[in-house]
Enzyme design. Structure first.
Site, PDB file in Angstrom:
ATOM      1  N   CYS A  54       0.810  -1.215   0.000  1.00 46.07           N
ATOM      2  CA  CYS A  54       0.000   0.000   0.000  1.00 46.07           C
ATOM      3  C   CYS A  54       0.848   1.273   0.000  1.00 46.07           C
ATOM      4  CB  CYS A  54      -0.877   0.040   1.240  1.00 46.07           C
ATOM      5  SG  CYS A  54      -1.816  -1.452   1.495  1.00 46.07           S
ATOM      6  N   ARG A  58       4.417   0.879  -6.172  1.00 36.17           N
ATOM      7  CA  ARG A  58       4.409  -0.019  -5.021  1.00 36.17           C
ATOM      8  C   ARG A  58       3.432  -1.176  -5.215  1.00 36.17           C
ATOM      9  NH1 ARG A  58       6.669   2.086  -0.532  1.00 36.17           N
ATOM     10  NH2 ARG A  58       5.305   0.972   0.889  1.00 36.17           N
ATOM     11  N   ASN A 102      -0.960   1.098   6.006  1.00 34.61           N
ATOM     12  CA  ASN A 102      -0.149   0.159   5.220  1.00 34.61           C
ATOM     13  C   ASN A 102       0.434  -0.844   6.202  1.00 34.61           C
ATOM     14  OD1 ASN A 102       1.751  -1.134   3.597  1.00 34.61           O
ATOM     15  ND2 ASN A 102       3.240   0.518   3.792  1.00 34.61           N
ATOM     16  N   GLY A 103       0.262  -2.139   5.926  1.00 30.03           N
ATOM     17  CA  GLY A 103       0.818  -3.158   6.817  1.00 30.03           C
ATOM     18  C   GLY A 103      -0.233  -4.193   7.182  1.00 30.03           C
ATOM     19  N   GLU A 133      18.281 -15.118 -11.349  1.00 33.23           N
ATOM     20  CA  GLU A 133      17.821 -13.744 -11.555  1.00 33.23           C
ATOM     21  C   GLU A 133      17.172 -13.592 -12.942  1.00 33.23           C
ATOM     22  OE1 GLU A 133      17.176 -11.469  -9.674  1.00 33.23           O
ATOM     23  OE2 GLU A 133      17.146  -9.623 -10.824  1.00 33.23           O
ATOM     24  N   GLU A 191       8.400 -12.386 -13.598  1.00 36.30           N
ATOM     25  CA  GLU A 191       7.650 -11.274 -13.019  1.00 36.30           C
ATOM     26  C   GLU A 191       7.208 -10.247 -14.046  1.00 36.30           C
ATOM     27  OE1 GLU A 191       9.771  -9.163  -9.912  1.00 36.30           O
ATOM     28  OE2 GLU A 191      11.633  -9.161 -11.031  1.00 36.30           O
ATOM     29  N   LYS A 202       6.422  -3.319  -4.876  1.00 37.93           N
ATOM     30  CA  LYS A 202       7.846  -2.985  -4.891  1.00 37.93           C
ATOM     31  C   LYS A 202       8.486  -3.283  -3.543  1.00 37.93           C
ATOM     32  CE  LYS A 202      11.627  -1.099  -6.510  1.00 37.93           C
ATOM     33  NZ  LYS A 202      12.436  -1.974  -7.378  1.00 37.93           N
TER      34      LYS A 202
HETATM   35  O1  M6R Z   1      13.502  -4.210  -1.217  1.00 38.52           O
HETATM   36  P1  M6R Z   1      14.134  -5.569  -1.243  1.00 38.52           P
HETATM   37  O2  M6R Z   1      15.432  -5.594  -1.992  1.00 38.52           O
HETATM   38  O3  M6R Z   1      14.293  -6.140   0.146  1.00 38.52           O
HETATM   39  O4  M6R Z   1      13.119  -6.481  -2.011  1.00 38.52           O
HETATM   40  C1  M6R Z   1      13.352  -7.860  -2.142  1.00 38.52           C
HETATM   41  C2  M6R Z   1      12.453  -8.466  -3.188  1.00 38.52           C
HETATM   42  O5  M6R Z   1      11.114  -8.226  -2.870  1.00 38.52           O
HETATM   43  C3  M6R Z   1      12.740  -7.908  -4.582  1.00 38.52           C
HETATM   44  O6  M6R Z   1      14.064  -8.114  -4.964  1.00 38.52           O
HETATM   45  C4  M6R Z   1      11.812  -8.593  -5.607  1.00 38.52           C
HETATM   46  O7  M6R Z   1      12.138  -9.927  -5.757  1.00 38.52           O
HETATM   47  C5  M6R Z   1      11.841  -7.862  -6.940  1.00 38.52           C
HETATM   48  N1  M6R Z   1      10.515  -7.812  -7.477  1.00 38.52           N
HETATM   49  C6  M6R Z   1      12.680  -8.524  -7.960  1.00 38.52           C
HETATM   50  O8  M6R Z   1      12.669  -7.836  -9.169  1.00 38.52           O
END
Ligand code: M6R
Length: 622
Positions: free
Chosen positions: A2, A27, A112-113, A495, A502, A617
């Site tokens: 959120c 987000r 949010n949460g 990766e 995704e 995000k």
């Molecule tokens: O903000 P963070 O780096 O902790 O996020 C980790 C993952 O949620 C993030 O890398 C996610 O896998 C991405 N969508 C990858 O592109």
């Protein structure tokens, strides 16, 4: 997850809030809403499902909601389906229909949460006569605030504090109280929330881009702290209700950094920003021909003492840890393990005496990564955070922090932050190796030279992006893709596969190439795309053989390798060449064509590449 925004000042709030929500769209969300007050007692609430555009249209770009104080929200559903009723803002009173219109309620809020004990709190409130119109945990927390507000009659700060004590979970809350026009109250625990103020306004948001056009002076409130926003004034309180002083942080990056600047999507812009992200991160870690991590407190004395490294992270950041495992063991001969934060946090962990636990996170707010960090700290393990967002919770709580200098990353799929994280890991590995006498001065110098050559090599790969674009379009309708590689190439494959999944919604798997014949090879059919990553010369032939086994079963082979390895064309149907670097640093180069492949596949399929469905995000709930 959120997004939250709030504004109180002299200007019309709704257009400002809609603009802010637009900047938080990355987000991830499925509905949106606003609550605006026009000086008087009542707030007007408008919500809608789907894209923010529908809220913008419904409110005639905010014009139908006059008022200079308000809060806004984009919701990523957790409790209850994405619907207008479940959308925020929520109110403390009873609501009919979808909850839009002028509301009589004492308290109106956005959240949010996740409130973990919301069922128990709901039961308590029901016993006290409250009724619930939505399925959300947010409505429960708003009503709990209302309950304490009316029971003790000691004002908003007291009511919020009493609520924070009762609530379990994570939250960033923004609330308006009927009796306090022109004021917004905010609180947080383990969810991002930033505040800013100018001469005649105050504002809040889940992330910096939402307020950057109004102020560069940003306040970060800590867990269980409360903020009170008035036009031109910010006040902060602790859990006892005592006023506290917080110092602002100056945001140095340009507001343009969070805009597309002529690119079609943020993702392709951020892919192109990788040479700069890598260069800036290197610049922050290397000075005078030496790696210098002392600003983080990782002095040579500290490094000399470490004999075990554990990476923990989620998603792509976990893939960086996976690469880090290979690099640290290869270069520094230090035993290294990599663990998903969501697993580490719930299993029995046996910490080592001289362990360094490294949490990698772009946002610095990922719930599982934060929990893993806290668990390690509670066991007395030394912790290091590799984080992109300055002032984030993970950066704040770790013993040591290395910031990546990727700038704001808006696309949900990480690209430049991943590349910058790799650099921080390499620098740490080289320095550990040197300090512990595993490499000599000559090797140290060679590694630094290779590192500083990476940005130009990434630029060179980007110059050939059209070939990948063509190839991605050709396979845009693929049903399955398999990414295979051994050792460090396996971490790159992970990766590449995640990027494909995704962004383009194509099913894909990453396999350690040697594992294929233990089951997965039965999935290979005529024309199944198999992408082999072959950057490690020591195991090049082995992976080529595994790819050939796939080809014999009908696969179409794409090879990703460095210039000079032309023999791969005997097996591969399509080959992408990248410049050579030290084998330990090849992930920084090989990932770029795979990011481009994911991106162009998504574009060819007509998808929303910056905001893929169901994704957020910053994953601030577990
Ligand atoms: O903000 P963070 O780096 O902790 O996020 C980790 C993952 O949620 C993030 O890398 C996610 O896998 C991405 N969508 C990858 O592109």
């Amino acid at each position: 997850m959120c997004g939250i925004v709030g504004y109180t000042g002299q200007q019309q709030a709704a257009p400002i809030l809609l603009d802010g929500l637009g900047r938080l769209e990355y987000r991830g969300y499925d509905s949106a809403g606003l609550a605006i007050r026009d000086g008087g007692a009542l707030a007007q609430v408008v919500k809608s499902t789907g894209k923010l555009r529908s809220l913008i249209e419904k409110t005639d770009e905010g014009r139908t909601l006059p008022g200079t104080c308000g809060i806004g929200h984009t919701r990523w559903a957790t409790h209850g389906e994405p619907s207008q009723t479940n959308a925020h803002p929520h109110v403390s009173g009873n609501c009919t229909g979808s909850g839009s219109g002028k509301v009589e309620s004492e308290v109106v809020g956005v959240h949010n949460g996740i409130i973990e004990n919301y069922m128990e709190l709901k039961a308590k409130l029901t016993r006290h006569g409250y009724q619930f119109y939505s399925e959300t945990d947010t409505e429960v927390v708003i009503k709990l605030v209302d309950y304490y507000y009316n029971k003790y009659k000691l004002g908003p700060v007291d009511a919020i504090n009493r609520t924070l004590v009762r609530v379990r979970g994570s939250y960033a809350l923004a609330l308006m109280f009927r009796d306090y026009p022109g004021e917004i109250y905010a609180a947080r625990k383990d969810a991002p929330l930033i505040l800013g103020a100018g001469s005649d306004f105050s504002c809040l948001a889940s992330d910096v881009p939402a307020i950057l056009n109004y102020t560069r002076s940003v306040y970060y409130i800590g867990n269980l702290e409360i903020a009170k926003l008035l036009p031109g004034e910010l006040h902060f309180f602790d859990l006892n209700g005592d006023e506290i002083t917080l110092e602002p942080t100056k945001i140095t990056w340009d507001a343009k950094a969070a805009e597309k600047n002529g690119y079609e999507h943020f993702m392709i812009k951020e892919i192109h920003e990788q040479p700069e992200a890598v260069r800036n991160t290197l610049g922050s870690l290397i000075s005078g021909g030496k790696i210098d991590l002392s600003e983080s407190g990782l002095t040579d004395e500290v490094l000399a003492d470490i004999d075990f490294v554990r990476f923990t992270a989620c998603g792509s950041a976990w893939h960086v840890g996976m690469t880090g495992q290979y690099v640290l063991e290869e270069m520094a001969a230090i035993e290294t393990r990599v663990e998903l934060a969501s697993e580490y946090r719930y299993r029995r962990v046996l910490p080592r005496g001289h362990e360094l636990l490294i949490v990698i996170s772009q946002s610095g707010e990922t719930a599982d990564s934060l929990a893993a960090l806290r668990k390690a700290k509670s066991m007395g393990v030394r912790t290091l955070a590799i984080v992109n967002v300055v002032g984030s919770t993970i950066a704040h709580e770790a013993d040591h922090v290395l910031y990546t200098h990727a700038g704001p990353e808006i696309a949900v799929a990480t690209t430049k932050a991943y590349s910058a994280q790799l650099i921080a890991v390499y620098a740490l590995a080289v320095q550990l190796a040197y300090v512990q006498g595993k490499i000599d001065g000559q090797a140290y110098g060679n590694y630094l030279e290779e590192l500083s050559a990476l940005p130009d090599k990434i630029t060179r790969i980007l110059e050939e992006k059209e070939r990948i674009q063509w190839f991605a379009a050709k396979f845009a309708s693929a049903k399955d893709i398999f990414f295979v590689g051994r050792g460090l190439d396996y971490s790159i494959s992970l990766e590449g596969s995640l990027k494909a999944k995704e962004i383009s919604y194509v099913h894909s798997e990453a396999y350690a190439a040697g594992e294929l014949k233990h089951g997965t090879i039965s999935l290979i059919e005529d024309n199944t795309l198999v992408i082999g990553v072959l950057t490690q010369s020591a195991i090049f032939e082995k992976t080529v053989s595994n790819m050939a086994e796939c080809k014999a079963r009908g696969a179409y082979l794409m090879a990703l390798t460095s210039y000079g390895n032309y023999s791969v064309e005997d097996s591969a149907d399509f080959t992408v060449y990248i410049p050579k670097s030290d084998p330990c640093f090849m992930a920084s180069l090989a990932v770029v064509p795979l990011q481009l492949f994911g991106y162009y596949s998504g574009v060819a399929r007509g998808l929303d590449v910056d905001k893929p469905r169901n994704l957020a995000k910053s994953v601030t709930v577990e």
